[in-house]
Design an enzyme around this catalytic site. Structure first.
Site, short mmCIF file in Angstrom:
data_model
loop_
_atom_site.label_atom_id
_atom_site.label_comp_id
_atom_site.label_asym_id
_atom_site.label_seq_id
_atom_site.Cartn_x
_atom_site.Cartn_y
_atom_site.Cartn_z
N ASP A 190 0.85 -1.20 0.00
CA ASP A 190 0.00 0.00 0.00
C ASP A 190 0.88 1.25 0.00
OD1 ASP A 190 -3.24 0.47 1.01
OD2 ASP A 190 -1.87 2.19 1.00
N ALA A 224 -6.37 1.75 -5.41
CA ALA A 224 -7.00 2.66 -6.38
C ALA A 224 -7.25 4.00 -5.73
CB ALA A 224 -8.34 2.08 -6.84
N THR A 241 -15.77 -2.15 -10.17
CA THR A 241 -16.95 -1.46 -9.63
C THR A 241 -18.12 -1.51 -10.61
OG1 THR A 241 -17.77 0.74 -9.05
CG2 THR A 241 -15.87 0.68 -10.49
N ASP A 242 -19.32 -1.42 -10.08
CA ASP A 242 -20.50 -1.35 -10.96
C ASP A 242 -20.54 -0.03 -11.73
OD1 ASP A 242 -21.16 0.37 -8.87
OD2 ASP A 242 -23.10 -0.55 -8.43
N GLU A 243 -19.71 0.94 -11.30
CA GLU A 243 -19.75 2.24 -11.98
C GLU A 243 -19.25 2.16 -13.42
OE1 GLU A 243 -18.63 5.76 -9.92
OE2 GLU A 243 -19.35 5.02 -8.00
N TYR A 267 -13.30 8.83 -12.52
CA TYR A 267 -13.07 7.63 -11.71
C TYR A 267 -13.56 6.40 -12.44
CZ TYR A 267 -14.22 3.93 -8.39
OH TYR A 267 -14.36 2.70 -7.79
N LYS A 280 -11.49 3.13 -13.97
CA LYS A 280 -11.73 1.74 -13.55
C LYS A 280 -12.12 0.88 -14.76
CE LYS A 280 -11.77 0.16 -9.89
NZ LYS A 280 -10.67 -0.47 -9.11
P1 NAD Z 1 -9.97 3.38 -0.47
O1 NAD Z 1 -9.80 4.69 -1.13
O2 NAD Z 1 -10.58 3.33 0.89
O3 NAD Z 1 -8.55 2.64 -0.36
C1 NAD Z 1 -7.64 2.61 -1.42
C2 NAD Z 1 -6.30 2.11 -0.87
O4 NAD Z 1 -5.39 2.02 -1.98
C3 NAD Z 1 -5.66 3.03 0.16
O5 NAD Z 1 -5.13 2.27 1.23
C4 NAD Z 1 -4.53 3.71 -0.61
O6 NAD Z 1 -3.42 4.07 0.20
C5 NAD Z 1 -4.15 2.60 -1.59
N1 NAD Z 1 -3.51 3.14 -2.81
C6 NAD Z 1 -3.92 4.18 -3.56
N2 NAD Z 1 -3.06 4.39 -4.58
C7 NAD Z 1 -2.11 3.42 -4.48
C8 NAD Z 1 -0.97 3.10 -5.24
N3 NAD Z 1 -0.63 3.82 -6.33
N4 NAD Z 1 -0.20 2.06 -4.85
C9 NAD Z 1 -0.54 1.33 -3.76
N5 NAD Z 1 -1.61 1.60 -2.99
C10 NAD Z 1 -2.39 2.64 -3.34
O7 NAD Z 1 -10.79 2.49 -1.49
P2 NAD Z 1 -11.91 1.38 -1.22
O8 NAD Z 1 -13.22 2.04 -1.07
O9 NAD Z 1 -11.41 0.46 -0.20
O10 NAD Z 1 -11.91 0.65 -2.63
C11 NAD Z 1 -11.02 -0.42 -2.90
C12 NAD Z 1 -11.25 -0.92 -4.31
O11 NAD Z 1 -12.60 -1.36 -4.45
C13 NAD Z 1 -11.06 0.15 -5.38
O12 NAD Z 1 -10.42 -0.45 -6.48
C14 NAD Z 1 -12.45 0.59 -5.75
O13 NAD Z 1 -12.51 1.01 -7.08
C15 NAD Z 1 -13.21 -0.69 -5.54
N6 NAD Z 1 -14.63 -0.56 -5.17
C16 NAD Z 1 -15.01 0.23 -4.14
C17 NAD Z 1 -16.35 0.28 -3.76
C18 NAD Z 1 -16.82 1.11 -2.59
O14 NAD Z 1 -18.02 1.20 -2.35
N7 NAD Z 1 -15.95 1.74 -1.83
C19 NAD Z 1 -17.30 -0.48 -4.46
C20 NAD Z 1 -16.86 -1.27 -5.54
C21 NAD Z 1 -15.53 -1.31 -5.87
O1 DAU Z 2 -20.84 1.82 -6.79
C1 DAU Z 2 -19.56 1.56 -6.34
C2 DAU Z 2 -18.84 2.86 -6.04
O2 DAU Z 2 -19.44 3.38 -4.87
C3 DAU Z 2 -17.35 2.68 -5.87
O3 DAU Z 2 -16.79 2.24 -7.08
C4 DAU Z 2 -16.69 3.99 -5.41
O4 DAU Z 2 -15.32 3.77 -5.13
C5 DAU Z 2 -17.38 4.47 -4.15
O5 DAU Z 2 -16.85 5.72 -3.76
C6 DAU Z 2 -18.89 4.60 -4.39
O6 DAU Z 2 -19.17 5.66 -5.31
P1 DAU Z 2 -20.37 6.70 -5.05
O7 DAU Z 2 -20.09 7.93 -5.78
O8 DAU Z 2 -21.68 6.04 -5.27
O9 DAU Z 2 -20.19 6.89 -3.44
P2 DAU Z 2 -20.25 8.18 -2.50
O10 DAU Z 2 -20.22 7.69 -1.11
O11 DAU Z 2 -19.28 9.23 -2.90
O12 DAU Z 2 -21.70 8.74 -2.80
C7 DAU Z 2 -22.86 7.93 -2.64
C8 DAU Z 2 -24.05 8.76 -3.07
O13 DAU Z 2 -24.26 9.81 -2.11
C9 DAU Z 2 -23.89 9.45 -4.41
O14 DAU Z 2 -25.13 9.48 -5.07
C10 DAU Z 2 -23.46 10.86 -4.05
C11 DAU Z 2 -24.16 11.11 -2.73
N1 DAU Z 2 -23.48 11.98 -1.76
C12 DAU Z 2 -22.18 11.69 -1.45
C13 DAU Z 2 -21.50 12.44 -0.53
C14 DAU Z 2 -20.06 12.15 -0.18
C15 DAU Z 2 -24.16 13.01 -1.14
O15 DAU Z 2 -25.35 13.25 -1.42
N2 DAU Z 2 -23.49 13.77 -0.24
C16 DAU Z 2 -22.18 13.55 0.10
O16 DAU Z 2 -21.60 14.30 0.95
#
Ligand code: NAD
Ligand code: DAU
Length: 341
Positions: A33, A83, A125-127, A153, A157
């Site tokens: 990381d 990521a 991601t589903d995005e 983003y 991905k």
């Molecule tokens: P996060 O931002 O919480 O964590 C990302 C981690 O990656 C951090 O620890 C960061 O230090 C590390 N990182 C970033 N750049 C790096 C690099 N160049 N080299 C090594 N490490 C690095 O993210 P998350 O929410 O845990 O998401 C993890 C993965 O899951 C991502 O690939 C994201 O696209 C995917 N994902 C997230 C969600 C969600 O809801 N959060 C949903 C679907 C998929």
């Molecule tokens: O669907 C999977 C994705 O979900 C992952 O790939 C991404 O890494 C993760 O960040 C997440 O993306 P979203 O954009 O859906 O998540 P976020 O928590 O940023 O926002 C969720 C929803 O809430 C979105 O419709 C935007 C809204 N939002 C978000 C924030 C931070 C608000 O209304 N207010 C806020 O302050």
């Protein structure tokens, strides 16, 4: 088995490491990381005495570091969580998203090819499928839904996914991809919807809901995401994409109201703010492939999972406060100086 987990100091990666230690206690895990702003070494401190766990500070775009690590250890699988993950940040600064999410993934793929690692799993991601209209509840993302991205983003991905699939087709690199919906649970960085809203509600501050709060997200507990990845690693077919979802669609405004109710706070705290540019309307996952092929079944019910998550943030106030006040960076900097632990 020996696993390399990239991005394991972040939200899902750290939950995955804890999940794996619990369910596969004999396996070894190395976490790589870069400890960016979203990485928090503190999350991994309880593993310091675990002889099956090792932390390596480094960037997935650093070819020498990645290749030296892969040459020195015989990994059975790499699971790539590393990521840039926050959509809003990709709107204000897209470049790092391309560097980490695209170039970083490609660097890992080169390493997998060079050192003949038996499996590369890309956490996607589903995005990548774009969004669905609000008035078509019958529609959901399937694995064959065309890639159609909205934000830098999601574009980064999707680009990574295409590279992963290309390395499989052209070089026979043994890959799998999972595409999951919105995760919730412990250790989520307080920039994402649920921890932002918990933080604001606890402080009796306005809760910033984008637009009218009508956008719909499909929520899944992070442990159920980890379970899905586990099944794909164990039984998934090489070269395949698997959607992972929890069948839990809810509009942002309804989620925020639920959260306020759990915390016994008034809805008058809700504040509608300027919408996110390009804001995806609705996500919904069709998870029938992983359900029927791999026997996947999510374990967490949303209301109970959300309540447990809120309780976790209340009980672990120090964890997220140290992020908000910047103190978490001190330990990260110390670890960066040491290189590995
Ligand atoms: P996060 O931002 O919480 O964590 C990302 C981690 O990656 C951090 O620890 C960061 O230090 C590390 N990182 C970033 N750049 C790096 C690099 N160049 N080299 C090594 N490490 C690095 O993210 P998350 O929410 O845990 O998401 C993890 C993965 O899951 C991502 O690939 C994201 O696209 C995917 N994902 C997230 C969600 C969600 O809801 N959060 C949903 C679907 C998929
Ligand atoms: O669907 C999977 C994705 O979900 C992952 O790939 C991404 O890494 C993760 O960040 C997440 O993306 P979203 O954009 O859906 O998540 P976020 O928590 O940023 O926002 C969720 C929803 O809430 C979105 O419709 C935007 C809204 N939002 C978000 C924030 C931070 C608000 O209304 N207010 C806020 O302050």
């Amino acid at each position: 088995m020996k696993l390399l987990v990239t991005g394991g100091a972040g939200f899902i990666g750290s939950n995955f490491i804890y999940y794996w230690r619990k369910h596969h206690p004999k396996d070894d895990i190395v976490c790589l990381d870069a400890l960016t702003y979203a990485g928090n070494y503190r999350t991994l401190v309880p593993l310091e005495d675990d002889t099956h766990f090792r932390f390596v500070y480094g960037d997935i775009t650093d070819k020498k570091l990645v290749f030296d690590l892969l040459a020195g250890e015989k990994f059975d699988a790499i699971i790539n969580f590393a990521a840039e993950s926050h959509v809003d940040n990709s709107i204000t600064g897209p470049q790092i998203f391309v560097t980490t999410n695209v170039i970083g993934t490609q660097m890992l793929l080169d390493g997998v090819r060079e050192f003949k690692i038996p499996r590369f799993h890309q956490v996607s991601t589903d995005e990548v499928y774009g969004d669905l209209p609000l008035d078509r509840p019958d529609l959901a993302f399937r694995e064959d839904t065309p890639i159609h991205t909205s934000s830098p983003y999601s574009a980064s991905k999707a680009s990574a996914d295409l590279l992963v699939l290309a390395y499989h087709r052209t070089f026979q690199v043994p890959i799998t991809i999972s595409r999951c919906s919105n995760n919730y649970g412990p250790y989520q960085f307080p920039e994402k919807l649920i921890p932002v809203m918990i933080n604001k509600a606890l402080g009796n501050e306005p809760l910033p809901v984008y637009g009218q709060g009508l956008n719909v997200r499909d929520w899944i507990h992070v442990d159920d995401h980890c379970l899905g990845i586990d099944l794909v690693l164990e039984k998934g077919r090489i070269g395949e994409v698997y959607n992972i979802g929890g069948h839990n669609e809810i509009a942002n405004i309804d989620l925020v109201k639920k959260l306020l109710k759990h915390l016994d706070k008034p809805e008058s705290l809700i504040s509608f703010v300027t919408d996110r540019p390009g804001h995806d309307l609705r996500y919904a996952i069709d998870a029938s492939k992983i359900e029927s092929e791999l026997g996947y079944k999510p374990k967490h019910h949303f209301d109970a999972g959300l309540k447990a998550t809120i309780d976790w943030y209340v009980e672990n106030y120090d964890w997220w406060q140290s992020i908000l006040n910047g103190e978490y960076k001190e330990l990260n900097e110390k670890i960066k100086g040491e290189g590995s632990r």
